[in-house]
Design a protein around this motif. Structure first.
Motif, PDB file in Angstrom:
ATOM      1  N   THR A  18       0.800  -1.070  -0.050  1.00 56.06           N
ATOM      2  CA  THR A  18       0.136   0.205   0.005  1.00 56.06           C
ATOM      3  C   THR A  18       0.850   0.962  -0.099  1.00 56.06           C
ATOM      4  OG1 THR A  18      -1.704  -1.204   1.161  1.00 56.06           O
ATOM      5  CG2 THR A  18      -2.029   1.112   1.219  1.00 56.06           C
ATOM      6  N   PHE A  19       0.627   2.064  -1.106  1.00 51.99           N
ATOM      7  CA  PHE A  19       1.529   3.397  -1.206  1.00 51.99           C
ATOM      8  C   PHE A  19       0.851   4.668  -1.218  1.00 51.99           C
ATOM      9  CE2 PHE A  19       4.019  -0.009  -3.456  1.00 51.99           C
ATOM     10  CZ  PHE A  19       5.209   0.162  -2.769  1.00 51.99           C
ATOM     11  N   ALA A  20       1.203   5.556  -0.622  1.00 56.95           N
ATOM     12  CA  ALA A  20       0.658   6.946  -0.428  1.00 56.95           C
ATOM     13  C   ALA A  20       1.646   7.693  -1.423  1.00 56.95           C
ATOM     14  CB  ALA A  20       0.162   7.669   0.517  1.00 56.95           C
ATOM     15  N   ILE A  21       1.153   8.548  -2.560  1.00 54.10           N
ATOM     16  CA  ILE A  21       2.054   9.329  -3.091  1.00 54.10           C
ATOM     17  C   ILE A  21       1.418  11.023  -2.831  1.00 54.10           C
ATOM     18  CG2 ILE A  21       2.810  10.390  -5.393  1.00 54.10           C
ATOM     19  CD1 ILE A  21       2.392   7.514  -6.273  1.00 54.10           C
ATOM     20  N   ILE A  22       2.218  11.617  -2.108  1.00 52.27           N
ATOM     21  CA  ILE A  22       1.662  12.783  -1.669  1.00 52.27           C
ATOM     22  C   ILE A  22       2.311  14.088  -2.496  1.00 52.27           C
ATOM     23  CG2 ILE A  22       1.511  14.728   0.267  1.00 52.27           C
ATOM     24  CD1 ILE A  22       1.971  12.139   2.246  1.00 52.27           C
ATOM     25  N   GLY A  23       1.393  14.593  -3.378  1.00 51.91           N
ATOM     26  CA  GLY A  23       1.665  15.656  -4.200  1.00 51.91           C
ATOM     27  C   GLY A  23       1.629  15.366  -5.638  1.00 51.91           C
ATOM     28  N   LEU A  24       0.572  15.687  -6.431  1.00 56.80           N
ATOM     29  CA  LEU A  24       0.767  15.394  -7.744  1.00 56.80           C
ATOM     30  C   LEU A  24       0.841  16.587  -8.895  1.00 56.80           C
ATOM     31  CD1 LEU A  24      -2.796  13.164  -7.465  1.00 56.80           C
ATOM     32  CD2 LEU A  24      -0.269  12.607  -7.707  1.00 56.80           C
ATOM     33  N   PRO A  26       1.235  -7.237  -6.134  1.00 61.09           N
ATOM     34  CA  PRO A  26       0.110  -6.777  -5.700  1.00 61.09           C
ATOM     35  C   PRO A  26       0.100  -5.265  -5.062  1.00 61.09           C
ATOM     36  CG  PRO A  26       0.905  -8.477  -4.244  1.00 61.09           C
ATOM     37  CD  PRO A  26       1.616  -8.391  -5.068  1.00 61.09           C
ATOM     38  N   PHE A  27      -0.642  -4.399  -5.303  1.00 59.64           N
ATOM     39  CA  PHE A  27      -0.453  -3.209  -4.927  1.00 59.64           C
ATOM     40  C   PHE A  27      -1.882  -2.176  -4.919  1.00 59.64           C
ATOM     41  CE2 PHE A  27      -0.124  -2.402  -9.264  1.00 59.64           C
ATOM     42  CZ  PHE A  27      -0.688  -1.220  -9.453  1.00 59.64           C
ATOM     43  N   GLN A  28      -1.732  -1.361  -3.701  1.00 55.87           N
ATOM     44  CA  GLN A  28      -2.910  -0.399  -4.016  1.00 55.87           C
ATOM     45  C   GLN A  28      -2.246   0.987  -3.690  1.00 55.87           C
ATOM     46  OE1 GLN A  28      -5.632  -2.198  -1.312  1.00 55.87           O
ATOM     47  NE2 GLN A  28      -4.194  -2.109   0.387  1.00 55.87           N
ATOM     48  N   ILE A  29      -2.373   2.047  -4.409  1.00 55.29           N
ATOM     49  CA  ILE A  29      -1.952   3.092  -4.439  1.00 55.29           C
ATOM     50  C   ILE A  29      -2.942   4.506  -4.372  1.00 55.29           C
ATOM     51  CG2 ILE A  29      -0.368   5.081  -5.569  1.00 55.29           C
ATOM     52  CD1 ILE A  29       0.969   2.664  -7.127  1.00 55.29           C
ATOM     53  N   VAL A  30      -2.699   5.403  -3.294  1.00 52.41           N
ATOM     54  CA  VAL A  30      -3.583   6.395  -3.097  1.00 52.41           C
ATOM     55  C   VAL A  30      -2.551   7.730  -3.414  1.00 52.41           C
ATOM     56  CG1 VAL A  30      -3.496   6.693  -0.570  1.00 52.41           C
ATOM     57  CG2 VAL A  30      -5.270   7.703  -2.093  1.00 52.41           C
ATOM     58  N   ILE A  72      -7.116  14.875   0.469  1.00 54.70           N
ATOM     59  CA  ILE A  72      -6.506  14.583   1.833  1.00 54.70           C
ATOM     60  C   ILE A  72      -7.237  13.694   2.715  1.00 54.70           C
ATOM     61  CG2 ILE A  72      -5.255  15.406   3.977  1.00 54.70           C
ATOM     62  CD1 ILE A  72      -3.970  17.497   2.383  1.00 54.70           C
ATOM     63  N   ASP A  73      -8.427  14.520   3.072  1.00 56.08           N
ATOM     64  CA  ASP A  73      -9.369  13.691   4.002  1.00 56.08           C
ATOM     65  C   ASP A  73      -9.839  12.366   3.170  1.00 56.08           C
ATOM     66  OD1 ASP A  73      -8.999  15.591   5.808  1.00 56.08           O
ATOM     67  OD2 ASP A  73     -11.068  16.832   5.251  1.00 56.08           O
ATOM     68  N   ASP A  74     -10.130  12.322   1.983  1.00 55.47           N
ATOM     69  CA  ASP A  74     -10.654  11.062   1.469  1.00 55.47           C
ATOM     70  C   ASP A  74      -9.588   9.913   1.455  1.00 55.47           C
ATOM     71  OD1 ASP A  74     -12.955  12.144   0.805  1.00 55.47           O
ATOM     72  OD2 ASP A  74     -12.704  12.319  -1.327  1.00 55.47           O
ATOM     73  N   ALA A  75      -8.082  10.373   1.378  1.00 53.14           N
ATOM     74  CA  ALA A  75      -7.006   9.550   1.198  1.00 53.14           C
ATOM     75  C   ALA A  75      -7.023   8.803   2.461  1.00 53.14           C
ATOM     76  CB  ALA A  75      -5.732  10.347   0.573  1.00 53.14           C
ATOM     77  N   LYS A  76      -7.006   9.485   3.645  1.00 49.99           N
ATOM     78  CA  LYS A  76      -6.936   9.099   5.067  1.00 49.99           C
ATOM     79  C   LYS A  76      -7.912   7.970   5.142  1.00 49.99           C
ATOM     80  CE  LYS A  76      -4.824  12.967   7.264  1.00 49.99           C
ATOM     81  NZ  LYS A  76      -5.382  14.293   8.346  1.00 49.99           N
ATOM     82  N   LYS A  77      -9.089   8.288   4.680  1.00 47.59           N
ATOM     83  CA  LYS A  77     -10.143   7.105   4.877  1.00 47.59           C
ATOM     84  C   LYS A  77      -9.953   5.909   4.049  1.00 47.59           C
ATOM     85  CE  LYS A  77     -13.786  10.652   5.696  1.00 47.59           C
ATOM     86  NZ  LYS A  77     -14.358  11.610   4.741  1.00 47.59           N
ATOM     87  N   THR A  78      -9.258   6.207   2.800  1.00 50.51           N
ATOM     88  CA  THR A  78      -9.033   5.037   2.035  1.00 50.51           C
ATOM     89  C   THR A  78      -7.987   4.246   2.398  1.00 50.51           C
ATOM     90  OG1 THR A  78      -9.884   6.274   0.068  1.00 50.51           O
ATOM     91  CG2 THR A  78      -8.295   4.615  -0.455  1.00 50.51           C
ATOM     92  N   VAL A  79      -6.990   4.770   2.923  1.00 44.31           N
ATOM     93  CA  VAL A  79      -5.691   3.923   3.722  1.00 44.31           C
ATOM     94  C   VAL A  79      -6.267   3.313   4.913  1.00 44.31           C
ATOM     95  CG1 VAL A  79      -3.556   4.075   4.813  1.00 44.31           C
ATOM     96  CG2 VAL A  79      -3.922   5.485   2.783  1.00 44.31           C
ATOM     97  N   ALA A  80      -7.184   3.728   5.621  1.00 45.67           N
ATOM     98  CA  ALA A  80      -7.475   3.156   6.751  1.00 45.67           C
ATOM     99  C   ALA A  80      -8.667   1.931   6.268  1.00 45.67           C
ATOM    100  CB  ALA A  80      -8.259   4.192   7.547  1.00 45.67           C
ATOM    101  N   THR A  81      -9.221   2.038   5.159  1.00 47.02           N
ATOM    102  CA  THR A  81     -10.171   1.151   4.920  1.00 47.02           C
ATOM    103  C   THR A  81      -9.146  -0.154   4.260  1.00 47.02           C
ATOM    104  OG1 THR A  81     -11.777   2.711   4.550  1.00 47.02           O
ATOM    105  CG2 THR A  81     -12.096   0.117   3.419  1.00 47.02           C
ATOM    106  N   TRP A  82      -8.462   0.252   3.444  1.00 45.44           N
ATOM    107  CA  TRP A  82      -7.564  -0.433   2.867  1.00 45.44           C
ATOM    108  C   TRP A  82      -6.843  -1.426   3.524  1.00 45.44           C
ATOM    109  CZ3 TRP A  82      -5.042   2.480  -1.920  1.00 45.44           C
ATOM    110  CH2 TRP A  82      -5.962   2.505  -2.989  1.00 45.44           C
TER     111      TRP A  82
END
Lengths: 433, 433
Positions: free
Chosen positions: A236-242, A263-267, A301-311
């Motif tokens: 599970t990766f997060a990339i901060i800054g697009l 296998p991966f999931q990226i937000v 940011i807020d949606d991503a926090k929820k996504t990581v918590a759920t994933w």
């Protein structure tokens, strides 16, 4: 070699003036060879980079008028006396670089000969300097002086001069098909994106999930009675800054994961909606087979926090790529990363104190990799990625483009202001337009 | 299993009282099985650790009276209902641990079953806790309750129960020859030392020097036209803090370097002269063949700075092991490390803010690995090192000893005070003395 007689006395340059927000297009003397290792490059294209904004805003403690810009490419028009067959034993370009060669420069000078450069840590060469800084005039000009050019430049006219997974013939063929505005990305943003992805995927704390061997067996070969289950291997990766570097990091990470079929999931996170849309547009163009076995989503940011918590059922990301360079971005990285997670920060951080207590870092067993990309060393990997994935970025100005527009130098003051306010994406100057 | 009839109602325990500097030897109830996964261990030896001083000094924000101590070993005297053949599929000890087994406990509880534990990150198990904290009564008592004991304990009576480079027979033979006061070091300080050394030697930023392949070729197999010279492969380490963990880290790092026959230079740093003398005494006992091809010197902070500057011509250390856990130690690590160097911090850091600006970290391309040792996961490596290198540490109380003295619990108040003032080295309590 003797200076070319055709060189003008003055040129157009984009210069920063103190204290802040003051960009002027001015006529200044054309640079001359000062040292035997110098080259003069006639600049075709020069780009504006997010990290230029630190100086632009007056946040960098700078008070010297100087030519801006650290991303540029062009043609060699003059070489110092070091160049030629007598330079055997030095970096190859001292013997092979010729007037007329098409070159792209990494954003910092490096000698290629010292103990720092020899290990590949080219961006920290002790005799190096950042283009477009008080220490070294930048590339947003019609001509630029490149110190230690035999260690610094990439010679696009001589594909044998760098090691790659591609043959020289394949490189030449690829070069013929890639637009200069894409090749310019090799100066900074593409190698920096690859640097972030490479560090994240190769961090020792990512290794147990990657290898299926628990810490510390992850470090050793041989049999082990592993406790790792298939589901523990999800990365599970997060990339901060697009911004442009974040997009490059995203494509690079997706490419590496796809190569290894992991296998991966990226937000991918950015508060600016248009940047998220661009990230999704680029992702949608990655061919299905090359997406690898995972998912990618761009969120606030807020949606991503929820996504990581759920994933991750609240555990957090295996690794976070921080590509912004301010305290709130690095704090977000900390919040999102799992215990024993890795934070790779390529954002250009400034004066603020790191926003962490020692206890926070101890209590989460966090790892950090900070700092500037050694672009010269990363060039071959970045070039290979550009050849392989050039099609995921669309034409200049499109929703899926890395480069928002190509303009003449006279538009610089307005373009800097618009870029500072996130109203436009990456801008490239055609210095002769 | 039914509780043993021979268990007393009360026991002697060393308890901490708020707000600070208040250690009392008291009679308290003997712990009972509370959960099916619990074990009760009759403590033979329990040690005092530098990190106990955080609570002792009142720096840990703790106000609950509790039994101190997170390093202990002893004998299983009672097991919860989870233990026995019906526990197949759970960590092996649920099926194999028996009353009467000799065990050593890592300093934190871990279940061995969750997604954090399965990856080997046992010290961050979400249901774990630190012994000798408000969350869990410690081991400086005649009996201690061990939650999740089937995931937590090392069963020294069953050498088949852990993976090792040694055969079960070799393990049994080795166990017979090692003093309990040495086996007790497996609870914390030896695995923590190994953890520090392992991370330092396996950091991606150390890899170019280690492999002779420049960044980023260091990450990949295959041919490369390397720029790395033999002299660039010299590994320079600093070890900050020569308490018991620092000594263990020194021996572990020396052992790893010697195994791989790598060229190295190590400066081990402590302001306390007696600690430096101990480090040199231990080093002098490492047999010549096993020292590897390098040098090791213990110095004061100022001398060490000069040594690193001289050794590396001002470049700095390849990696720094920070084993103290305060802002000045981590600042010293930053000062000593080279650009693109790695800082491994296993010191227990507290509330102070990290003493770095973002620019400092960016400008030096520093990497950090923070945090607590996953002692349960590190146990096999630590055990192997103990077997191999037990002879480098002398008898209890010697200049070259890891353990300074073994005393009865009644001496605890004086011993805590003396340890707090660096007047004594590592103390071990024989809880039945």
């Amino acid at each position: 070699m003797a200076p070319s007689n055709s060189m003008p006395e003055t040129m157009t340059a984009i210069r920063w003036h103190p204290p802040a927000f003051d960009i002027r297009v001015e006529s200044v003397p054309v640079p001359k060879i000062q040292e035997p290792d110098d080259a003069i490059v006639k600049v075709s294209l020069a780009a504006l980079c997010g990290s230029d904004l630190h100086v632009y805003r007056g946040h960098a403690g700078v008070d010297k008028i100087h030519i801006s810009g650290h991303e540029f490419m062009g043609e060699v028009v003059e070489l110092g006396s070091s160049y030629g067959a007598h330079s055997k034993g030095r970096p190859e370009l001292y013997a092979t670089l010729k007037v007329g060669d098409k070159v792209v420069s990494p954003f910092t000078v490096n000698c290629g000969e010292c103990d720092v450069c020899r290990l590949g840590y080219t961006c920290r060469c002790p005799v190096g300097a950042l283009f477009g800084s008080p220490a070294l005039e930048g590339g947003q000009a019609q001509y630029v002086r490149v110190p230690k050019a035999g260690g610094t430049l990439f010679n696009l006219s001589d594909p044998k001069s760098w090691h790659s997974t591609l043959s020289p013939e394949m490189k030449e063929k690829a070069l013929a098909g890639i637009a200069d505005s894409s090749l310019l990305m090799l100066a900074d943003i593409l190698p920096t994106g690859v640097f972030a992805a490479l560090q994240a995927l190769n961090h020792p704390k990512v290794l147990p999930a990657l290898s299926g061997r628990p810490w510390p067996a992850s470090f050793f070969p041989g049999d082990v009675s592993t406790t790792v289950l298939p589901k523990d291997r999800m990365l599970t990766f997060a990339i901060i800054g697009l911004g442009p570097v974040g997009l490059c990091a995203s494509v690079s990470l997706l490419d590496m994961l796809s190569e290894k079929q992991l296998p991966f999931q990226i937000v991918a996170i950015d508060p600016v909606e248009s940047r998220r849309e661009k990230a999704m547009a680029v992702y949608s163009k990655i061919d299905q087979a090359g997406k690898g076995s995972g998912k990618f989503i761009a969120q606030s940011i807020d949606d991503a926090k929820k996504t990581v918590a759920t994933w991750t059922e609240g555990v957090g990301c295996t690794a976070v790529l921080e590509i912004v360079g301010n305290p709130s971005a690095i704090s977000l990285a900390y919040d999102l990363v799992r215990p024993f997670g890795a934070i790779v920060s390529v954002g250009v951080h400034g004066e603020p104190q790191m926003p962490f207590t020692g206890r926070q870092l101890y209590n989460k067993n966090v790892s950090f990799d900070f700092g500037r990309c050694p672009a010269r060393a990363m060039f071959p990997m970045a070039f290979d990625l550009l050849v392989k994935r050039q099609d995921v970025f669309g034409e200049v100005g499109g929703l899926d483009s890395l480069v928002d527009r190509i303009i003449g130098p006279n538009e610089a003051p307005e373009i800097y202001a618009a870029f500072d306010q996130s109203k436009i994406g990456k801008a490239v100057f055609d210095m002769w337009k």
